[in-house]
Write an enzyme that holds these catalytic residues in place. Structure first.
Site, mmCIF file in Angstrom:
data_model
loop_
_atom_site.group_PDB
_atom_site.id
_atom_site.type_symbol
_atom_site.label_atom_id
_atom_site.label_comp_id
_atom_site.label_asym_id
_atom_site.label_seq_id
_atom_site.Cartn_x
_atom_site.Cartn_y
_atom_site.Cartn_z
ATOM 1 N N GLN A 76 40.217 45.251 44.385
ATOM 2 C CA GLN A 76 40.231 43.845 44.777
ATOM 3 C C GLN A 76 41.112 42.995 43.881
ATOM 4 O O GLN A 76 41.404 41.839 44.220
ATOM 5 C CB GLN A 76 38.807 43.284 44.775
ATOM 6 N N CYS A 92 34.822 40.835 46.366
ATOM 7 C CA CYS A 92 34.037 42.066 46.470
ATOM 8 C C CYS A 92 33.245 42.132 47.763
ATOM 9 O O CYS A 92 33.083 43.202 48.362
ATOM 10 C CB CYS A 92 33.114 42.192 45.273
ATOM 11 N N HIS A 118 27.382 40.748 42.875
ATOM 12 C CA HIS A 118 28.491 41.645 43.197
ATOM 13 C C HIS A 118 28.190 42.441 44.455
ATOM 14 O O HIS A 118 27.077 42.938 44.633
ATOM 15 C CB HIS A 118 28.730 42.595 42.014
#
Length: 365
Positions: free
Chosen positions: A152, A158, A301
């Site tokens: 990324q 993410c 995340h």
């Protein structure tokens, strides 16, 4: 002397010799950097390890002032990695490509889950599945349902990689073909919002949520191939979505309960799952099974759950530990070739708190 003790002692001497033998060249540097927290000299000789770090990850800085600042951050992260090792002894922690970033920089650039646990109205609750005949070990990589690890970059996207990874797997199950899908389409075009929470919209490099991404894909019709809408890792680009080039579409998506057996059953039946996690231990993670004694369940995340194992050896706890296999989006030069293992059984780091399964539209092509 007990012969078993002698064998262990000899093994340790050989390992130590291989680790610090100057004749072993680049391999010894690789081992040095990967075992830095186990080296008593590491914290006493940070200049040496910073030089190895810069060479290993191709780091350069714009000025001497920036270089000196990053060195101070690096030293702080050596101590942080050592603390993580003490709190998470079943994993290996040390120097990673993020070792010159402060925790706040790391969160801003490489995480990106919007901090809320509300699910879109269209998200169904996954039905309860039988769990009595689940395989002992399972990995969708062995079935060809997982694309290579992606990167990324320094963009908090993410969530888009987690969402496309789940759809890639679902599309494989529906069509028999593995197609790499466009994360950049989601970064540029997906601004799906939760009407019940102002300001909680998917926002490209500033974060988003996998379930909102599924909602966007459901509404817009689908996602293009990565090769036709390549990833740039930048914000503010004009949306270039071309509906005539859709490669995969969402039929529906569901939220899975916190029960780990149900998560495993859905993984086996429906393909890789979109998962949120707390990534505090991931900045210093090198490998093995992460099973920290203490970890926040504040999710920050997005990752992809691709499998599980029954026996991740944990020498400190003197028993085998089951674990989840997580595909990350930080490139193959992080973790175990881009993957993360985290123990199963007690919602460590919130890994069971936000799990979704997606089904792709079945096509004849």
């Amino acid at each position: 002397m007990d012969p078993r003790f002698s064998l262990v002692l000899i093994s340790l001497v050989l390992a130590f010799t291989a680790l610090f033998d100057p004749s072993s060249g680049d391999d010894s540097e690789e081992l040095l950097i990967r075992q830095v927290v186990g080296d008593g000299d590491a914290l006493l000789n940070p200049h040496h390890h910073f030089s190895l770090f810069k060479r290993r990850f191709g780091k350069s800085y714009s000025s001497q002032e920036e270089h000196d600042y990053r060195f101070e951050v690096f030293k702080a992260n050596l101590h942080r990695a050592k603390r993580h090792q003490a709190l998470d002894p079943t994993a290996t922690h040390g120097v990673t490509k993020f070792s010159d970033l402060t925790p706040s920089e790391f969160r801003k650039k490489f995480l990106g889950i919007r901090s809320r646990l509300h699910f879109p109205a269209d998200a169904n609750k996954a039905p309860i599945l039988p769990t009595n005949n689940l395989p002992t070990d399972f990995d969708w990589r062995d079935q060809g349902a997982v694309t290579p690890v992606k990167n990324q970059g320094s963009c908090g996207s993410c969530w888009s990689f987690s969402a496309t990874g789940a759809l890639e797997g679902a599309n494989f199950l529906a069509t028999g073909k593995l197609v790499s899908l466009s994360e950049q389409q989601l970064v540029d075009c997906d601004h799906e919002c939760d009407p019940e929470e102002p300001g909680s919209c998917d926002s490209g490099c500033n974060g988003g949520l996998m379930n909102s991404a599924f909602e966007y894909i459901l509404k817009t019709g689908g996602v293009m191939r990565e090769e036709e809408y390549p990833y740039t890792g930048t914000d503010g680009e004009t949306c270039k979505f071309d509906k005539s080039k859709i490669a995969a579409s969402v039929a529906n998506f569901s939220v899975i309960s916190l029960n780990e057996d149900q998560i495993a059953a859905n993984l086996v039946k429906n393909g890789p799952l979109a998962v949120a996690i707390n990534a505090v231990f991931m900045q210093t993670y090198i490998g093995r099974v992460s099973c920290p004694y203490i970890c926040s369940r504040r999710l920050d995340h997005g990752v992809l759950l691709v499998g599980y194992g029954s026996a991740g050896y944990a020498p400190v706890r003197l028993k085998e530990k089951p674990y989840w296999i997580i595909k990350n989006s930080w490139g193959e030069n992080w973790g175990e070739n881009g993957y993360y293992k985290i123990c199963r059984g007690r919602n460590v780091c919130g890994v069971d708190s936000m799990v979704s399964t997606v089904a792709a539209v079945q096509t004849s092509s």
